[in-house]
Design an enzyme around this catalytic site. Structure first.
Site, mmCIF file in Angstrom:
data_model
loop_
_atom_site.group_PDB
_atom_site.id
_atom_site.type_symbol
_atom_site.label_atom_id
_atom_site.label_comp_id
_atom_site.label_asym_id
_atom_site.label_seq_id
_atom_site.Cartn_x
_atom_site.Cartn_y
_atom_site.Cartn_z
ATOM 1 N N ASP A 151 25.720 20.844 33.129
ATOM 2 C CA ASP A 151 26.113 21.263 34.466
ATOM 3 C C ASP A 151 25.948 20.165 35.523
ATOM 4 O O ASP A 151 26.895 19.801 36.203
ATOM 5 C CB ASP A 151 25.310 22.518 34.860
ATOM 6 C CG ASP A 151 25.920 23.215 36.068
ATOM 7 O OD1 ASP A 151 27.117 23.004 36.285
ATOM 8 O OD2 ASP A 151 25.214 23.938 36.763
ATOM 9 N N CYS A 208 48.765 38.279 31.886
ATOM 10 C CA CYS A 208 47.689 38.948 32.637
ATOM 11 C C CYS A 208 47.396 38.210 33.944
ATOM 12 O O CYS A 208 47.422 36.981 34.003
ATOM 13 C CB CYS A 208 46.440 38.975 31.765
ATOM 14 S SG CYS A 208 45.000 39.656 32.581
ATOM 15 N N CYS A 211 42.347 38.873 36.977
ATOM 16 C CA CYS A 211 41.308 38.150 37.730
ATOM 17 C C CYS A 211 41.835 37.697 39.086
ATOM 18 O O CYS A 211 41.132 37.784 40.098
ATOM 19 C CB CYS A 211 40.806 36.958 36.927
ATOM 20 S SG CYS A 211 42.108 35.851 36.378
ATOM 21 N N CYS A 215 40.114 39.171 42.817
ATOM 22 C CA CYS A 215 39.240 38.315 43.633
ATOM 23 C C CYS A 215 39.198 38.826 45.075
ATOM 24 O O CYS A 215 40.228 38.926 45.742
ATOM 25 C CB CYS A 215 39.742 36.864 43.603
ATOM 26 S SG CYS A 215 38.750 35.813 44.689
ATOM 27 N N CYS A 231 35.498 30.871 47.587
ATOM 28 C CA CYS A 231 34.900 31.590 46.449
ATOM 29 C C CYS A 231 33.486 32.067 46.796
ATOM 30 O O CYS A 231 32.628 31.277 47.194
ATOM 31 C CB CYS A 231 34.866 30.667 45.234
ATOM 32 S SG CYS A 231 33.982 31.394 43.850
ATOM 33 N N CYS A 257 29.017 35.323 41.827
ATOM 34 C CA CYS A 257 29.974 36.435 41.847
ATOM 35 C C CYS A 257 30.568 36.539 40.448
ATOM 36 O O CYS A 257 30.963 35.528 39.870
ATOM 37 C CB CYS A 257 31.077 36.152 42.871
ATOM 38 S SG CYS A 257 32.500 37.253 42.770
ATOM 39 N N CYS A 260 35.677 38.091 38.850
ATOM 40 C CA CYS A 260 36.842 37.646 38.073
ATOM 41 C C CYS A 260 36.529 37.525 36.585
ATOM 42 O O CYS A 260 37.439 37.320 35.772
ATOM 43 C CB CYS A 260 37.430 36.351 38.628
ATOM 44 S SG CYS A 260 36.266 34.987 38.709
ATOM 45 N N CYS A 264 38.109 40.682 33.343
ATOM 46 C CA CYS A 264 38.877 40.003 32.292
ATOM 47 C C CYS A 264 38.828 40.801 30.984
ATOM 48 O O CYS A 264 37.745 41.077 30.463
ATOM 49 C CB CYS A 264 38.319 38.598 32.073
ATOM 50 S SG CYS A 264 39.170 37.718 30.753
HETATM 51 FE FE1 SF4 Z 1 43.565 37.928 32.442
HETATM 52 FE FE2 SF4 Z 1 41.147 36.993 31.843
HETATM 53 FE FE3 SF4 Z 1 43.253 35.365 31.779
HETATM 54 FE FE4 SF4 Z 1 42.333 36.267 34.105
HETATM 55 S S1 SF4 Z 1 41.257 34.945 32.689
HETATM 56 S S2 SF4 Z 1 44.447 36.170 33.470
HETATM 57 S S3 SF4 Z 1 41.689 38.336 33.578
HETATM 58 S S4 SF4 Z 1 42.914 37.128 30.469
HETATM 59 FE FE1 SF4 Z 2 36.860 35.264 43.474
HETATM 60 FE FE2 SF4 Z 2 34.357 35.929 42.846
HETATM 61 FE FE3 SF4 Z 2 35.899 34.738 41.048
HETATM 62 FE FE4 SF4 Z 2 35.033 33.377 43.193
HETATM 63 S S1 SF4 Z 2 33.797 34.193 41.507
HETATM 64 S S2 SF4 Z 2 37.064 33.356 42.358
HETATM 65 S S3 SF4 Z 2 35.085 35.026 44.735
HETATM 66 S S4 SF4 Z 2 36.210 36.777 41.971
#
Ligand code: SF4
Ligand code: SF4
Length: 395
Positions: A151, A208, A211, A215, A231, A257, A260, A264
């Protein structure tokens, strides 16, 4: 039938390709005994596509400021390591469900830490796994040179993991593994060892867009491109006042967070509980918000110091706790929030207390805001308090 040639006890760097292939598979087979859930091998060539993307991101202002500033270092392994030949990528899967989650109730509001901050800090866990992997390899190749990164290293964990076939890059910018979903911690090790690379995986998102649609701040500029300034995960870790546009959207997020990733479909049913040190303590991952406002440095360190959420100190978490109390309109906490506004030495925290009090409303909130307008030492806080007061009075 011809017997398989046994794997050499130790290898020289100029061993034949077949020996390296056998050793690679031996390492792969040993990974789970080293506490690693998935391992992949990649060439250490420069990441030129990523470099273009990073330059573009910076030009567009999508960086969050936490990333390594030197794009060359992030994309050229040869700048970090003398004559690199391969990169080994690892993934360690983590839990996603609390067995007995404490409930947030009126008068006892709780916040939530993102899953990547549950249990022991993943940097510590990954360093342990990469250390074990290094020892395992060194036993077999005394001449091996290896440099591990987690990281905070310059390389992009995700780009390495993608190249090494750990998972594909989802539209939500996560690396999604077929076996564990995106709930994996990623780390890598640059080496001088001539391992043959694994194949990257095919993109698995298809049509898909769940996500992107879920958001709360529309932080995805397009699939796979995140504006980190929008974000919530990055905003929860920032140290300044949260911009007005996002205050309400922060909800009760104290750190990170997961939205997203939660939506999925590739993560459906994924909950990995086999690493003991990653087991969440429900009181730490869903803590009561009110006590966080007055937590001392020592208590904060004792409670949260071994987890990933503590790296920016207590201030961002306290600010986020104020936002959570405001979001819940938790009036039981109002006297304490008023006290924060009157006494906390940090202007950003007082400005956030103003927001929470406005959400709570009522005569006590009006009184506290009035006092701040008259007596706060910072112009910013007086201004915020005056605006909130005006809005409350007009209601
Ligand atoms: Fe769908 Fe997951 Fe791809 Fe986002 S990351 S488009 S939720 S399959
Ligand atoms: Fe959006 Fe939360 Fe994903 Fe950031 S972590 S992109 S705010 S859903």
């Amino acid at each position: 039938m011809k017997e398989a040639r046994p794997i050499a006890v130790t290898l020289n760097l100029d061993a034949p390709a077949g020996d390296w292939l056998r050793l690679r598979e031996e390492i792969r087979a040993a990974a789970s005994s080293l506490g690693i859930d998935k391992i992949g091998f990649a060439l250490a060539d420069p990441f030129l596509t990523l470099k273009d993307r990073l330059i573009q991101r910076r030009e567009n202002g999508y960086d969050c400021g936490f990333e390594e500033k030197d794009i060359d270092k992030r994309t050229h392994p040869e700048l970090l390591f003398d004559a690199p030949l391969s990169i080994i990528a690892i993934a360690v899967a983590y839990p996603t469900r609390l067995p007995d989650p404490p409930r947030s109730e009126p008068g006892a509001s709780r916040g939530i830490m993102a899953r990547s901050a549950w249990g022991l800090d993943y940097h510590t866990v990954l360093r342990d796994r990469l250390g074990k992997l290094e020892a395992y390899i060194r036993e077999r190749i005394p001449e091996a040179r290896m440099e591990s990164m987690v990281d905070t290293g310059a390389l992009s964990d995700r780009a390495v993991a993608e190249r090494a076939g750990i998972g594909f890059a989802g539209k939500n910018c996560s690396i999604i593994t077929p076996e564990f979903g995106s709930y994996v911690y990623l780390g890598e090790m640059i080496t001088n060892l001539p391992f043959a690379p694994d194949e990257p995986l095919e993109d698995g998102c298809g049509d898909c867009t769940l996500c992107l649609d879920a958001c709360p701040t529309s932080a995805f500029v397009k699939p796979g491109v995140l504006d980190a300034n929008r974000c919530l995960s990055f905003l929860t870790q920032s140290k300044d006042e949260i911009p007005d546009e996002f205050k309400d959207k922060m909800g009760n997020r104290l750190y990170g967070c997961d939205t997203c990733q939660i939506v999925c479909p590739k993560n459906k049913g994924m909950n990995w509980t086999h690493h003991e040190e990653l087991a969440p303590d429900p009181e730490l991952v869903k803590p009561l918000l009110e006590p966080l406002l007055t937590i001392g440095n020592r208590e904060f360190k004792e409670k949260f110091g071994s987890g990933a959420a503590a790296w920016r100190g207590k201030k961002p978490i306290q600010r986020n706790a104020l936002l959570g109390l405001g979001k819940f309109r938790d009036r039981k906490a109002l006297p304490l929030v008023a006290q924060v506004l009157a006494e906390d030495p940090r202007p950003d925290i007082r400005a956030t207390a103003v927001w929470a009090l406005e959400r709570m409303g009522g005569p006590e909130a009006l009184e506290a805001l009035d006092r701040a307008v008259l007596h706060d030492s910072e112009e910013l806080v007086r201004k915020r308090a005056a605006e909130s007061l005006a809005r409350l009075k007009s209601e």
